[in-house]
Design a protein around this motif. Structure first.
Motif: not given
Length: 297
Positions: A165-176
C-alpha cells in the motif's frame, strides 16, 4: 462485472468494468480487434492512469508527441504516468486488451516497479514478469470478451489482496491534489505531511513515478480538457484559464502545447474531424485521446 461491445464494419471494441471490490484500483478493461487497410494514429494525452496493454496480434509504435524521436515498437506495453503526450500508431491490424489502473492500484498490483514506470513506456513482460506472460496466453485463448474480463478479475483480485500500500501521507497528498484538480500548492502538501519538500518528492517518485508538481500539472490539464470538451460549458477562455490554475490564457496555451504537442484548438479539431467509429477516449471519465490522420511519411 458489466460488459459492453461496440462492433462496426471496422473495429470491434469491448468495455468491461471490473468486479466491484476492484474498482478502487482498476478503472476498466478495454478489448479491441482491428483489421484496417491503413495505419491508425492516436494522440494520447497525459492522464492520471497507468495502462497495461496486452497484445494478441500486432504491434504499436510509440513516439513522444512533444519531443519527437524515433518511435519504439512494442507488443504488450506497460505505461506509467507521463507528463507529455504520446503518439501511438499501428499498421491497421491490432488485437488485444488494455487494463487501466489508478496509480494506487498499479503500486498495489506491481509494487515499486509502478514508480519506476513514471514517464516511461516499457515492454510489459519484461517489467511485470512471467506471470503476466502466462496471463496473456490464457486471455488470448479465452473464447469471448466476458471470459477474458473474468480472468482479469481473478488475476487482479489475487494481486491486490496482499500487495503493498501507499504510505498514508502519500495517499493523503494525492487525494488533496485530485480533489483540487492539482491546485493545492506543493507547500501545503509539505506542511500537511510534515515532510520536507525533498522527502515528499522522493516518495511521490517512488510510488507514483512523478513529482507532486508534475502530477498536479496532469490533473490541471485533465480539468482543462474536460471543460473544453463539455457540450454544456461555454466558459470564456480567460475564465477557463483562471479556473484551471493558469495565470492567463497565454499561460494555458503554452502549458497545453508543452504537454500535448499542439494547441487546444488543434486538439479539439482533431477530435471533431475523426471519421472512425471507435470511441475517442480509452478510459471512462477521462479525456484521453484524439484520432489523427495517418502519418504521410
Amino acid at each position: 462485472m458489466a460488459q459492453d461491445t461496440l462492433q462496426t464494419a471496422g473495429p470491434t471494441m469491448a468495455l468491461g468494468l471490473p468486479a466491484t471490490p476492484l474498482r478502487r484500483y482498476v478503472l476498466d478493461y478495454r478489448g479491441y480487434r482491428m483489421s484496417l487497410d491503413r495505419p491508425r494514429r492516436r494522440l494520447e494525452v497525459p492522464t492520471d492512469v497507468v495502462t497495461v496493454a496486452l497484445a494478441f496480434e500486432g504491434t504499436m509504435r510509440l513516439t513522444d508527441a512533444v519531443s519527437p524521436a524515433p518511435g519504439i515498437s512494442f507488443g504488450s506495453i506497460a505505461a506509467g504516468l507521463r507528463r507529455t503526450a504520446t503518439i501511438a500508431e499501428h499498421a491497421g491490424v491490432l488485437h488485444g486488451l488494455a487494463v487501466s489502473l489508478t496509480p494506487q492500484g498499479a503500486f498495489r498490483a506491481f509494487g515499486p516497479v509502478a514508480g519506476e514506470l513514471g514517464g516511461q513506456w516499457a515492454d510489459a513482460g519484461e517489467v511485470l514478469g512471467p506471470r503476466l506472460g502466462r496471463l496473456a496466453a490464457r486471455l488470448a485463448d479465452a473464447p469471448t470478451w466476458p471470459a477474458r474480463f473474468a480472468l482479469l478479475d481473478d488475476h487482479f483480485t489475487a494481486l491486490l489482496a496482499d500487495g503493498p500500500a501507499w504510505e498514508p501521507d502519500v495517499a493523503w497528498a494525492w487525494h488533496q491534489l485530485r480533489r483540487s484538480w492539482g491546485l493545492v500548492p506543493v507547500g501545503a502538501l509539505v506542511e500537511g505531511t510534515g515532510w520536507s519538500r525533498r522527502r515528499l518528492e522522493q516518495r511521490f517518485r517512488e510510488q507514483l513515478g512523478l513529482a507532486p508538481k508534475q502530477a498536479a500539472g496532469i490533473l490541471r490539464l485533465q480539468r482543462t480538457l474536460r471543460l473544453l470538451t463539455a457540450p454544456d460549458e461555454r466558459l470564456a477562455r480567460a475564465d477557463l484559464a483562471a479556473l484551471c490554475g493558469y495565470y492567463d490564457q497565454s499561460h494555458l496555451h503554452r502549458t497545453f502545447r508543452g504537454m500535448v504537442g499542439c494547441s487546444p484548438r488543434e486538439f479539439l479539431a482533431s477530435r471533431r474531424s475523426a471519421t472512425t467509429l471507435e470511441p475517442a477516449d480509452r478510459v471512462i471519465g477521462r479525456i484521453t485521446s484524439a484520432v489523427l490522420d495517418a502519418d504521410p511519411s
